[in-house]
Enzyme design. Structure first.
Site, PDB file in Angstrom:
ATOM      1  N   GLY A  11     -22.852   8.942  23.932  1.00 34.10           N
ATOM      2  CA  GLY A  11     -23.388   8.969  22.570  1.00 34.10           C
ATOM      3  C   GLY A  11     -22.262   8.895  21.548  1.00 34.10           C
ATOM      4  O   GLY A  11     -21.254   9.569  21.696  1.00 34.10           O
ATOM      5  N   ARG A  72     -23.979   2.917  27.788  1.00 33.23           N
ATOM      6  CA  ARG A  72     -24.233   3.708  28.985  1.00 33.23           C
ATOM      7  C   ARG A  72     -24.195   2.710  30.138  1.00 33.23           C
ATOM      8  O   ARG A  72     -24.678   1.596  30.017  1.00 33.23           O
ATOM      9  CB  ARG A  72     -25.561   4.442  28.862  1.00 33.23           C
ATOM     10  CG  ARG A  72     -25.521   5.451  27.693  1.00 33.23           C
ATOM     11  CD  ARG A  72     -26.374   6.670  27.941  1.00 33.23           C
ATOM     12  NE  ARG A  72     -25.828   7.851  27.267  1.00 33.23           N
ATOM     13  CZ  ARG A  72     -26.120   8.230  26.016  1.00 33.23           C
ATOM     14  NH1 ARG A  72     -26.935   7.509  25.283  1.00 33.23           N
ATOM     15  NH2 ARG A  72     -25.596   9.326  25.504  1.00 33.23           N
ATOM     16  N   CYS A  73     -23.560   3.083  31.230  1.00 33.10           N
ATOM     17  CA  CYS A  73     -23.324   2.122  32.312  1.00 33.10           C
ATOM     18  C   CYS A  73     -23.572   2.777  33.666  1.00 33.10           C
ATOM     19  O   CYS A  73     -22.750   3.564  34.147  1.00 33.10           O
ATOM     20  CB  CYS A  73     -21.880   1.612  32.200  1.00 33.10           C
ATOM     21  SG  CYS A  73     -21.362   0.603  33.592  1.00 33.10           S
ATOM     22  N   ASP A 103     -19.434  14.923  28.217  1.00 27.96           N
ATOM     23  CA  ASP A 103     -19.197  15.334  29.610  1.00 27.96           C
ATOM     24  C   ASP A 103     -19.527  14.235  30.620  1.00 27.96           C
ATOM     25  O   ASP A 103     -18.851  14.114  31.642  1.00 27.96           O
ATOM     26  CB  ASP A 103     -19.896  16.647  29.942  1.00 27.96           C
ATOM     27  CG  ASP A 103     -21.404  16.563  29.808  1.00 27.96           C
ATOM     28  OD1 ASP A 103     -21.894  15.627  29.133  1.00 27.96           O
ATOM     29  OD2 ASP A 103     -22.098  17.429  30.365  1.00 27.96           O
ATOM     30  N   SER A 105     -19.080  11.029  30.165  1.00 32.53           N
ATOM     31  CA  SER A 105     -17.916  10.141  30.128  1.00 32.53           C
ATOM     32  C   SER A 105     -16.737  10.756  30.885  1.00 32.53           C
ATOM     33  O   SER A 105     -15.969  10.049  31.549  1.00 32.53           O
ATOM     34  CB  SER A 105     -17.502   9.882  28.678  1.00 32.53           C
ATOM     35  OG  SER A 105     -18.603   9.380  27.964  1.00 32.53           O
ATOM     36  N   THR A 125     -18.371  14.341  20.803  1.00 35.25           N
ATOM     37  CA  THR A 125     -19.831  14.464  20.900  1.00 35.25           C
ATOM     38  C   THR A 125     -20.313  15.422  19.822  1.00 35.25           C
ATOM     39  O   THR A 125     -19.640  16.430  19.550  1.00 35.25           O
ATOM     40  CB  THR A 125     -20.283  14.987  22.285  1.00 35.25           C
ATOM     41  OG1 THR A 125     -21.628  15.489  22.176  1.00 35.25           O
ATOM     42  CG2 THR A 125     -19.431  16.122  22.810  1.00 35.25           C
ATOM     43  N   ASP A 127     -22.644  17.415  20.079  1.00 32.65           N
ATOM     44  CA  ASP A 127     -23.292  18.587  20.686  1.00 32.65           C
ATOM     45  C   ASP A 127     -22.412  19.831  20.784  1.00 32.65           C
ATOM     46  O   ASP A 127     -22.902  20.922  21.024  1.00 32.65           O
ATOM     47  CB  ASP A 127     -23.799  18.236  22.094  1.00 32.65           C
ATOM     48  CG  ASP A 127     -24.964  17.271  22.042  1.00 32.65           C
ATOM     49  OD1 ASP A 127     -25.702  17.288  21.039  1.00 32.65           O
ATOM     50  OD2 ASP A 127     -25.133  16.491  23.001  1.00 32.65           O
ATOM     51  N   ASP A 129     -20.581  20.726  23.221  1.00 30.38           N
ATOM     52  CA  ASP A 129     -20.918  21.334  24.517  1.00 30.38           C
ATOM     53  C   ASP A 129     -19.839  21.139  25.577  1.00 30.38           C
ATOM     54  O   ASP A 129     -20.127  21.176  26.771  1.00 30.38           O
ATOM     55  CB  ASP A 129     -22.252  20.764  25.019  1.00 30.38           C
ATOM     56  CG  ASP A 129     -22.203  19.250  25.217  1.00 30.38           C
ATOM     57  OD1 ASP A 129     -21.228  18.616  24.758  1.00 30.38           O
ATOM     58  OD2 ASP A 129     -23.133  18.713  25.832  1.00 30.38           O
ATOM     59  N   ARG A 162     -44.468  26.857   2.070  1.00 37.95           N
ATOM     60  CA  ARG A 162     -44.781  26.388   3.419  1.00 37.95           C
ATOM     61  C   ARG A 162     -43.783  26.939   4.431  1.00 37.95           C
ATOM     62  O   ARG A 162     -42.668  27.314   4.091  1.00 37.95           O
ATOM     63  CB  ARG A 162     -44.646  24.861   3.486  1.00 37.95           C
ATOM     64  CG  ARG A 162     -45.816  24.129   2.921  1.00 37.95           C
ATOM     65  CD  ARG A 162     -45.510  22.658   2.914  1.00 37.95           C
ATOM     66  NE  ARG A 162     -46.607  21.921   2.304  1.00 37.95           N
ATOM     67  CZ  ARG A 162     -46.461  20.745   1.713  1.00 37.95           C
ATOM     68  NH1 ARG A 162     -45.270  20.174   1.651  1.00 37.95           N
ATOM     69  NH2 ARG A 162     -47.491  20.129   1.194  1.00 37.95           N
ATOM     70  N   ARG A 171     -30.169  18.583  23.591  1.00 35.17           N
ATOM     71  CA  ARG A 171     -31.057  18.643  24.765  1.00 35.17           C
ATOM     72  C   ARG A 171     -30.712  19.845  25.634  1.00 35.17           C
ATOM     73  O   ARG A 171     -31.582  20.556  26.111  1.00 35.17           O
ATOM     74  CB  ARG A 171     -30.943  17.356  25.588  1.00 35.17           C
ATOM     75  CG  ARG A 171     -31.987  16.325  25.207  1.00 35.17           C
ATOM     76  CD  ARG A 171     -32.095  15.247  26.259  1.00 35.17           C
ATOM     77  NE  ARG A 171     -30.842  14.520  26.393  1.00 35.17           N
ATOM     78  CZ  ARG A 171     -30.543  13.421  25.719  1.00 35.17           C
ATOM     79  NH1 ARG A 171     -31.413  12.907  24.886  1.00 35.17           N
ATOM     80  NH2 ARG A 171     -29.391  12.818  25.903  1.00 35.17           N
ATOM     81  N   ARG A 252     -26.461  11.611  13.895  1.00 28.84           N
ATOM     82  CA  ARG A 252     -25.339  10.983  14.591  1.00 28.84           C
ATOM     83  C   ARG A 252     -24.410  10.209  13.659  1.00 28.84           C
ATOM     84  O   ARG A 252     -23.253   9.971  13.974  1.00 28.84           O
ATOM     85  CB  ARG A 252     -25.869   9.966  15.600  1.00 28.84           C
ATOM     86  CG  ARG A 252     -26.362  10.547  16.878  1.00 28.84           C
ATOM     87  CD  ARG A 252     -25.227  10.527  17.908  1.00 28.84           C
ATOM     88  NE  ARG A 252     -25.706  10.964  19.192  1.00 28.84           N
ATOM     89  CZ  ARG A 252     -26.333  10.167  20.053  1.00 28.84           C
ATOM     90  NH1 ARG A 252     -26.538   8.909  19.771  1.00 28.84           N
ATOM     91  NH2 ARG A 252     -26.755  10.639  21.190  1.00 28.84           N
TER      92      ARG A 252
HETATM   93  P1  ADP Z   1     -21.774  11.485  27.255  1.00 35.58           P
HETATM   94  O1  ADP Z   1     -20.384  11.079  27.570  1.00 35.58           O
HETATM   95  O2  ADP Z   1     -22.056  11.460  25.777  1.00 35.58           O
HETATM   96  O3  ADP Z   1     -22.142  12.794  27.932  1.00 35.58           O
HETATM   97  P2  ADP Z   1     -23.428  10.013  29.228  1.00 35.58           P
HETATM   98  O4  ADP Z   1     -23.807  11.242  29.980  1.00 35.58           O
HETATM   99  O5  ADP Z   1     -24.476   9.020  28.927  1.00 35.58           O
HETATM  100  O6  ADP Z   1     -22.761  10.351  27.806  1.00 35.58           O
HETATM  101  O7  ADP Z   1     -22.252   9.281  30.045  1.00 35.58           O
HETATM  102  C1  ADP Z   1     -21.673   8.117  29.567  1.00 35.58           C
HETATM  103  C2  ADP Z   1     -21.304   7.204  30.698  1.00 35.58           C
HETATM  104  O8  ADP Z   1     -20.331   7.835  31.535  1.00 35.58           O
HETATM  105  C3  ADP Z   1     -22.419   6.827  31.648  1.00 35.58           C
HETATM  106  O9  ADP Z   1     -23.233   5.785  31.171  1.00 35.58           O
HETATM  107  C4  ADP Z   1     -21.641   6.377  32.874  1.00 35.58           C
HETATM  108  O10 ADP Z   1     -21.138   5.063  32.704  1.00 35.58           O
HETATM  109  C5  ADP Z   1     -20.449   7.362  32.874  1.00 35.58           C
HETATM  110  N1  ADP Z   1     -20.749   8.453  33.808  1.00 35.58           N
HETATM  111  C6  ADP Z   1     -21.588   9.506  33.628  1.00 35.58           C
HETATM  112  N2  ADP Z   1     -21.648  10.287  34.732  1.00 35.58           N
HETATM  113  C7  ADP Z   1     -20.843   9.711  35.648  1.00 35.58           C
HETATM  114  C8  ADP Z   1     -20.482  10.020  37.011  1.00 35.58           C
HETATM  115  N3  ADP Z   1     -20.977  11.078  37.634  1.00 35.58           N
HETATM  116  N4  ADP Z   1     -19.612   9.181  37.637  1.00 35.58           N
HETATM  117  C9  ADP Z   1     -19.102   8.114  37.009  1.00 35.58           C
HETATM  118  N5  ADP Z   1     -19.408   7.761  35.742  1.00 35.58           N
HETATM  119  C10 ADP Z   1     -20.259   8.537  35.062  1.00 35.58           C
END
Ligand code: ADP
Length: 319
Positions: A11, A72-73, A103, A105, A125, A127, A129, A162, A171, A252
């Site tokens: 995000g 996101r991948c 987290d 990422s 982020t 959040d 967190d 109100r 989340r 955001r």
């Molecule tokens: P954030 O970094 O904001 O927490 P996401 O949880 O969507 O966002 O994670 C971002 C990207 O990091 C994912 O789309 C994925 O490409 C990669 N990622 C997340 N978890 C893993 C994992 N366990 N192993 C490898 N890559 C991961």
């Protein structure tokens, strides 16, 4: 080390651009070449990699979002995806990677580190967190956006007597709700880390109403449940006119606050220092206004927790 890379992932958060700028300028200051990996881990797999110079990060310190874009991948969660990513970096002669994100990422960065590729995580982020840092990049801006919105809602809440339920992001983490609730004097704050005591919420509303309060604000983190449903339950239980506002993605965006710009600049620069000093598998952070770094595996194991004293204080101040 002569060449490093930087990417943003997950995000987006206001201040990511200030962090990118700090990474690029600090690296160039130390005589390194810097490469942007565009589009997060997807761009890494695709080899979407471009060289940065001093000018390529000009006029971005005040902008929200991320000029490197984020994605996101799912493929990067696989062995094959991670190997492909390392191959792309090696093909460009890039010897270390700075990952700005949350987290999820960092889990990607951890996988690269485990495969012997040096990575440093920078917490970006809204959040707040990530363990091991008092604040994440973007939190302060999002919090101020929420406060500005609630102040406006409060005007109409008072005029019409109100009750308002405001649903904010979070989340799994209640920091935005907790801080916003304290900053705005909310009657009740509902966060995923604490069990929701519906009767306590109702009692507080009734007490306030009985002593002539003109309005009430309840802040609910999205992880607790639907604000709309919560508002309906409150109206049924109290017969007070109750409205709901879901703030959504407004939280955001926007220009980062001064705090977030400074934090991003300090953390981005520290990440470069770590790579230069041969460190890898670390996450940078700020604790008691001191820059720190922690092992990425430990950080991911630890899990987020809220400040319980602040939660207690919010209850005491909204009697
Ligand atoms: P954030 O970094 O904001 O927490 P996401 O949880 O969507 O966002 O994670 C971002 C990207 O990091 C994912 O789309 C994925 O490409 C990669 N990622 C997340 N978890 C893993 C994992 N366990 N192993 C490898 N890559 C991961």
């Amino acid at each position: 080390m002569n060449k490093i890379g930087v990417l943003t992932s997950g995000g987006d958060a206001p201040g990511m651009n200030a962090a990118i700028r700090a990474v690029v300028r600090k690296a160039i200051f130390h005589g390194l070449e810097v490469y942007a990996v565009n589009n997060g881990y997807q761009g890494l797999i695709d080899g979407n990699i471009t060289k940065m110079d001093i000018g390529s990060v000009g006029d971005i310190i005040q902008r929200g979002g991320t000029i490197l874009r984020s994605a996101r991948c799912e493929d990067f969660k696989t062995e094959a995806g991670q190997k492909k990513g390392i191959e792309q970096l090696e093909n460009h002669g890039i010897e270390g990677l700075i990952v700005i994100g949350g987290d999820g990422s960092f889990r990607g960065a951890q996988k690269l580190t485990e495969k012997g590729y040096p990575c440093i995580g920078v917490p970006g982020t809204i959040d707040n967190d990530i363990p091991g840092t008092d604040f994440t990049i973007g939190f302060d801006t999002a919090l101020n956006t929420i406060i500005e919105a609630i102040d406006k809602i409060r005007d109409t809440a008072t005029s019409h007597e109100r009750t308002y339920v405001i649903e904010v992001m979070g989340r799994d983490a209640g920091d935005l709700a907790l801080w916003a609730g304290l900053a705005d004097g909310a009657e009740s704050i509902l966060i995923p880390e604490k069990a929701d005591d519906f009767q306590d919420v109702i009692n507080r509303l009734k007490r306030g109403h009985d002593r002539g309060k003109k309005h009430s604000i309840i802040i609910l983190a999205e992880g607790v449940g639907s604000g709309v449903e919560y508002g309906q339950r409150i109206q049924e239980a109290t017969s007070l006119e109750t409205r709901v506002t879901v703030l959504g993605h407004i939280q955001r965006g926007g220009s980062p606050t001064a705090s977030d710009r400074v934090l991003a600049s300090r953390l981005g620069a520290r990440a470069v220092d770590l790579l230069l000093n041969g460190k890898a598998g670390r996450v940078v952070g700020i604790q008691n206004n001191q820059l720190v770094d922690h092992d990425i595996i430990e950080i991911l194991k630890e899990g987020h927790s809220i400040n319980h004293d602040m939660y207690q204080l919010s209850k005491e101040l909204s009697i």
